[in-house]
Design an enzyme around this catalytic site. Structure first.
Site, PDB file in Angstrom:
ATOM      1  N   ASP A 276       0.843  -1.192   0.000  1.00 27.25           N
ATOM      2  CA  ASP A 276       0.000   0.000   0.000  1.00 27.25           C
ATOM      3  C   ASP A 276       0.878   1.243   0.000  1.00 27.25           C
ATOM      4  O   ASP A 276       1.786   1.371   0.826  1.00 27.25           O
ATOM      5  CB  ASP A 276      -0.922  -0.009   1.221  1.00 27.25           C
TER       6      ASP A 276
ATOM      7  N   HIS B 245      -3.894  13.938   0.813  1.00 30.02           N
ATOM      8  CA  HIS B 245      -4.072  13.080   1.989  1.00 30.02           C
ATOM      9  C   HIS B 245      -2.879  13.200   2.939  1.00 30.02           C
ATOM     10  O   HIS B 245      -3.047  13.395   4.144  1.00 30.02           O
ATOM     11  CB  HIS B 245      -4.267  11.628   1.550  1.00 30.02           C
TER      12      HIS B 245
ATOM     13  N   GLU C 210     -10.530   3.714   3.846  1.00 34.27           N
ATOM     14  CA  GLU C 210      -9.639   4.503   2.989  1.00 34.27           C
ATOM     15  C   GLU C 210     -10.039   4.256   1.545  1.00 34.27           C
ATOM     16  O   GLU C 210     -10.053   3.123   1.074  1.00 34.27           O
ATOM     17  CB  GLU C 210      -8.164   4.128   3.222  1.00 34.27           C
TER      18      GLU C 210
ATOM     19  N   GLU D 267      -9.309   3.970  -2.010  1.00 33.79           N
ATOM     20  CA  GLU D 267      -8.086   3.723  -2.773  1.00 33.79           C
ATOM     21  C   GLU D 267      -8.434   2.977  -4.059  1.00 33.79           C
ATOM     22  O   GLU D 267      -9.520   2.439  -4.219  1.00 33.79           O
ATOM     23  CB  GLU D 267      -7.103   2.848  -1.969  1.00 33.79           C
TER      24      GLU D 267
ATOM     25  N   ASP E 224      -9.040   0.188   2.168  1.00 35.73           N
ATOM     26  CA  ASP E 224      -8.019  -0.223   3.141  1.00 35.73           C
ATOM     27  C   ASP E 224      -8.500   0.160   4.538  1.00 35.73           C
ATOM     28  O   ASP E 224      -8.118   1.182   5.096  1.00 35.73           O
ATOM     29  CB  ASP E 224      -6.703   0.484   2.776  1.00 35.73           C
TER      30      ASP E 224
ATOM     31  N   ARG F  98      -7.748   3.662  13.580  1.00 37.92           N
ATOM     32  CA  ARG F  98      -6.859   4.810  13.814  1.00 37.92           C
ATOM     33  C   ARG F  98      -6.260   4.837  15.215  1.00 37.92           C
ATOM     34  O   ARG F  98      -5.130   5.302  15.395  1.00 37.92           O
ATOM     35  CB  ARG F  98      -7.615   6.119  13.566  1.00 37.92           C
TER      36      ARG F  98
ATOM     37  N   GLN G  62      -3.552   2.288  15.247  1.00 42.41           N
ATOM     38  CA  GLN G  62      -2.464   2.803  14.401  1.00 42.41           C
ATOM     39  C   GLN G  62      -1.636   3.860  15.145  1.00 42.41           C
ATOM     40  O   GLN G  62      -0.410   3.832  15.125  1.00 42.41           O
ATOM     41  CB  GLN G  62      -3.081   3.406  13.130  1.00 42.41           C
TER      42      GLN G  62
ATOM     43  N   LYS H 241      -4.099  -2.235  10.234  1.00 46.87           N
ATOM     44  CA  LYS H 241      -4.533  -2.405   8.848  1.00 46.87           C
ATOM     45  C   LYS H 241      -4.509  -3.846   8.372  1.00 46.87           C
ATOM     46  O   LYS H 241      -4.797  -4.108   7.209  1.00 46.87           O
ATOM     47  CB  LYS H 241      -3.650  -1.551   7.930  1.00 46.87           C
TER      48      LYS H 241
ATOM     49  N   THR I  24      -8.812  -5.886   4.046  1.00 45.44           N
ATOM     50  CA  THR I  24      -8.750  -4.928   2.936  1.00 45.44           C
ATOM     51  C   THR I  24      -9.737  -5.444   1.897  1.00 45.44           C
ATOM     52  O   THR I  24      -9.626  -6.591   1.461  1.00 45.44           O
ATOM     53  CB  THR I  24      -7.329  -4.875   2.326  1.00 45.44           C
TER      54      THR I  24
ATOM     55  N   GLU J 181     -10.005  12.385   7.831  1.00 45.24           N
ATOM     56  CA  GLU J 181      -9.939  13.734   7.256  1.00 45.24           C
ATOM     57  C   GLU J 181     -11.318  14.406   7.215  1.00 45.24           C
ATOM     58  O   GLU J 181     -11.449  15.583   7.534  1.00 45.24           O
ATOM     59  CB  GLU J 181      -9.365  13.676   5.843  1.00 45.24           C
TER      60      GLU J 181
HETATM   61 MN    MN Z   1      -4.056   2.763   2.908  1.00 45.01          MN
END
Ligand code: MN
Length: 423
Positions: free
Chosen positions: A136, A143, A208, A210, A242, A246, A249, A262, A266, A373
């Site tokens: 990834d 971002h 996420e 993607e 993904d 948080r 993380q 993560k 996915t 975000e």
């Molecule tokens: Mn990602």
């Protein structure tokens, strides 16, 4: 005849509505099982139908091609991906020709049509490839800058960011197909403002937005892929979510990057859109300043104009609401640059490997590719039509990513990738 010459004019004998993702200009590949049972095999989506390539192959319709495709009665696209551009082009041209309105071969063979077309709504779709490795990237400057601002950095971008496509090696075993439930992971995280870990279900589950691309032919260990040849190693693209925790993380990532935050899931969309179908939508990417090192320099337009959308439906909502829209063309680093960078050490990519873009955010507050975000790290929860608010995902939330290229009277689309969060 080149793909871009064909796209404006050709039509299929299969009726396809202008807002369908799967017109004759697209022809994405997937792995499906028919509603009547039977082993998984390779199919192509056309309108509301799946065309069974294994059945066409058994009927001899791929015989005599300059380059013959591998056996389509198989449960992954890996062998086909390994075939490379010559076999992809020949196969795509054969399928496109067979589906044309003015070609009687399949159109007028009622028996073969009955055996080779299945309603898309009735088939079971599987993961398109056996994914050996998943990487990834972090290639959206918007971002990466947003994340830098959220975490209070004076200079949002780290000093390496404009010099290389930052990435990490992800977990391939937990890549799941669209529709698979997403179990809220438990782990270690420190409540905000503390450095004392707590164990329990993540309180900050995020998505996420993607896109990912599948590797076609690999490269031998020790032999980097020069950037000029990188696109010959790209089979096609799919949507990627993904999923990220948080809080986990934030506690675990220093100094080696994401790990458990993560690795639990996915999600990817089941149809792989070949690079050839995207040719009419190729555009220049953002200007790169400073100029990257020579091994990352490409002098052709390496971005693609793919409109992307994120939809959320909570357990009490009757229909989804669009919470963000973005575009793949915003990405600072191209797929060719990502691939050249990935292999510059001699790292070997293999057919079926998945390389994802990283979260794709635009420059406006409604084009962010994550809740982190959109709700600015929990400080500005988004308000939904139901009156509910969301800073992070709750159990029962259904998250859908979709995207397409808008042509003149047709769309080359990616379908959707969906997942429902469960406790
Ligand atoms: Mn990602």
């Amino acid at each position: 005849m080149s793909d871009s010459c064909l796209t404006m004019t050709i039509q299929s004998f299969i009726n396809v509505s202008p807002d369908s993702h799967f017109p004759i200009q697209n022809l994405p590949y997937g792995i499906f099982s028919p509603p009547t049972g039977g082993a998984p095999r390779v199919g192509v989506a056309i309108g509301d139908w799946v065309l069974d390539l294994a059945r066409l192959q058994a009927a001899g319709l791929f015989a005599g091609m300059m380059v013959e495709p591998p056996d389509f009665a198989t449960s992954s696209l890996n062998a086909f991906m390994d075939g490379g551009t010559a076999v992809w082009q020949a196969t795509r041209q054969t399928v496109q020709t067979l589906l044309r309105r003015d070609n009687p071969t399949l159109r007028d063979d009622a028996q073969l049509r009955r055996q080779a077309f299945w309603p898309l709504a009735d088939v079971t779709l599987h993961l398109p490839a056996q994914i050996g490795d998943y990487t990834d990237f972090y290639s959206s400057i918007e971002h990466a800058s947003n994340v830098g601002r959220i975490f209070g950095r004076d200079v949002p971008l780290l000093e390496n960011w404009r010099h290389l496509p930052v990435g990490y090696h992800g977990r391939a075993s937990s890549v799941v197909n669209s529709g698979a439930p997403i179990h809220r992971p438990s782990g270690q995280w420190a409540p905000r403002g503390t450095a004392v870990p707590h164990f329990g279900p993540t309180q900050e589950l995020d998505f996420e937005l993607e896109m990912g691309f599948f590797i076609g032919p690999g490269n031998a260990l020790g032999q980097p892929v020069p950037i000029a040849q990188a696109e010959a190693h790209i089979f096609g693209l799919a949507l990627v979510n993904d999923w990220s925790a948080r809080d986990i993380q934030r506690w675990e990532y220093r100094p080696l990057g994401p790990f458990l935050a993560k690795n639990f899931a996915t999600s990817i969309s089941p149809w792989v859109v070949p690079l050839a179908a995207l040719a009419p939508f190729r555009v220049p990417g953002p200007a790169q300043e400073p100029s990257p090192l020579p091994y990352l320099q490409a002098d052709w337009p390496g971005a693609f104009d793919i409109y992307l959308e994120v939809q959320l439906q909570t357990a009490v909502m009757h229909e989804p609401v669009t919470i963000s829209h973005s575009n793949f063309r915003h990405l600072y680093w191209s797929m060719a640059q990502q691939l050249a960078h990935h292999t510059i050490t001699g790292c070997n990519l293999r057919p079926g490997d998945l390389l994802a873009s990283g979260t794709i955010s635009g420059s406006t507050s409604d084009s962010c590719g994550s809740l982190l975000e959109l709700a600015w790290n929990g400080s500005r929860p988004i308000v939904l039509p139901s009156g509910e608010t969301r800073a992070f995902l709750q159990d029962g939330d259904r998250l859908t990513l979709t995207g397409w290229c808008q042509g003149d009277g047709y769309r080359v689309g990616f379908g959707a990738v969906t997942g429902v969060v469960v406790a």
